[in-house]
Design a protein around this motif. Sequence first.
Motif, PDB file in Angstrom:
ATOM      1  N   PHE A  89       0.863  -1.169   0.000  1.00 13.19           N
ATOM      2  CA  PHE A  89       0.000   0.000   0.000  1.00 13.19           C
ATOM      3  C   PHE A  89       0.898   1.216   0.000  1.00 13.19           C
ATOM      4  N   GLU A  90       0.330   2.328  -0.433  1.00 14.32           N
ATOM      5  CA  GLU A  90       1.132   3.511  -0.719  1.00 14.32           C
ATOM      6  C   GLU A  90       0.706   4.696   0.140  1.00 14.32           C
ATOM      7  N   LEU A  91       1.705   5.461   0.567  1.00 13.13           N
ATOM      8  CA  LEU A  91       1.474   6.728   1.264  1.00 13.13           C
ATOM      9  C   LEU A  91       2.021   7.842   0.395  1.00 13.13           C
ATOM     10  N   HIS A  92       1.372   8.981   0.404  1.00 12.00           N
ATOM     11  CA  HIS A  92       1.911  10.178  -0.231  1.00 12.00           C
ATOM     12  C   HIS A  92       2.214  11.171   0.878  1.00 12.00           C
ATOM     13  N   ILE A  93       3.447  11.678   0.884  1.00 10.46           N
ATOM     14  CA  ILE A  93       3.850  12.661   1.882  1.00 10.46           C
ATOM     15  C   ILE A  93       4.528  13.832   1.184  1.00 10.46           C
ATOM     16  N   GLU A  94       4.446  14.989   1.789  1.00 14.14           N
ATOM     17  CA  GLU A  94       5.026  16.194   1.202  1.00 14.14           C
ATOM     18  C   GLU A  94       6.547  16.167   1.252  1.00 14.14           C
ATOM     19  N   SER A  95       7.099  15.757   2.394  1.00 15.25           N
ATOM     20  CA  SER A  95       8.551  15.716   2.557  1.00 15.25           C
ATOM     21  C   SER A  95       8.910  14.614   3.554  1.00 15.25           C
ATOM     22  N   VAL A  96      10.187  14.260   3.566  1.00 17.83           N
ATOM     23  CA  VAL A  96      10.677  13.217   4.462  1.00 17.83           C
ATOM     24  C   VAL A  96      11.439  13.883   5.605  1.00 17.83           C
ATOM     25  N   SER A  97      11.014  13.613   6.818  1.00 20.68           N
ATOM     26  CA  SER A  97      11.713  14.149   7.994  1.00 20.68           C
ATOM     27  C   SER A  97      12.287  12.983   8.790  1.00 20.68           C
ATOM     28  N   ASP A  98      13.304  13.267   9.572  1.00 17.67           N
ATOM     29  CA  ASP A  98      13.876  12.236  10.444  1.00 17.67           C
ATOM     30  C   ASP A  98      12.823  11.710  11.409  1.00 17.67           C
ATOM     31  N   GLU A  99      11.973  12.597  11.893  1.00 16.96           N
ATOM     32  CA  GLU A  99      10.912  12.204  12.832  1.00 16.96           C
ATOM     33  C   GLU A  99       9.956  11.225  12.175  1.00 16.96           C
ATOM     34  N   PHE A 100       9.528  11.516  10.941  1.00 21.21           N
ATOM     35  CA  PHE A 100       8.598  10.635  10.243  1.00 21.21           C
ATOM     36  C   PHE A 100       9.255   9.278   9.963  1.00 21.21           C
ATOM     37  N   LEU A 101      10.509   9.294   9.502  1.00 22.45           N
ATOM     38  CA  LEU A 101      11.209   8.042   9.225  1.00 22.45           C
ATOM     39  C   LEU A 101      11.329   7.189  10.488  1.00 22.45           C
ATOM     40  N   ALA A 102      11.677   7.804  11.609  1.00 25.88           N
ATOM     41  CA  ALA A 102      11.806   7.073  12.872  1.00 25.88           C
ATOM     42  C   ALA A 102      10.457   6.492  13.290  1.00 25.88           C
ATOM     43  N   TRP A 103       9.389   7.269  13.163  1.00 26.17           N
ATOM     44  CA  TRP A 103       8.047   6.807  13.518  1.00 26.17           C
ATOM     45  C   TRP A 103       7.643   5.620  12.642  1.00 26.17           C
ATOM     46  N   LEU A 104       7.820   5.761  11.323  1.00 27.80           N
ATOM     47  CA  LEU A 104       7.432   4.692  10.412  1.00 27.80           C
ATOM     48  C   LEU A 104       8.281   3.441  10.645  1.00 27.80           C
TER      49      LEU A 104
END
Length: 106
Positions: free
Chosen positions: A49-64
């Motif tokens: 499944f696919e997500l669309h995000i505006e930008s990649v942050s360290d916080e988002f990467l760590a959460w995911l």
Amino acid sequence: MYHDHVYFPLQQQDKAQALNEIIRQERQDVLRVSPLVCKLVGPHKMPMFELHIESVSDEFLAWLDTIRGGFSVLIHPVSDNELRDHTERAIWLGRELGVFEEKLEV
């Protein structure tokens, strides 16, 4: 803009659906969360499944990375060079699965 592809084996479809719902509930910054695609599509080597995000942050990467539950995730920018986006510019969480490069436009 970035696309995140969360890959799952069909025998773990329920677990993938639960993850999909967690993302929908917890992340209002995700622009789009697609339904599960339970077959091979495009250059992808597994259901996903696919997500669309505006930008990649360290916080988002760590959460995911924390919630992905062992699933591999491909994160790539969206530009006019699909091949480079899915290979050279790609970020992987978990095991790198690769893509069917012949199905991507340069």
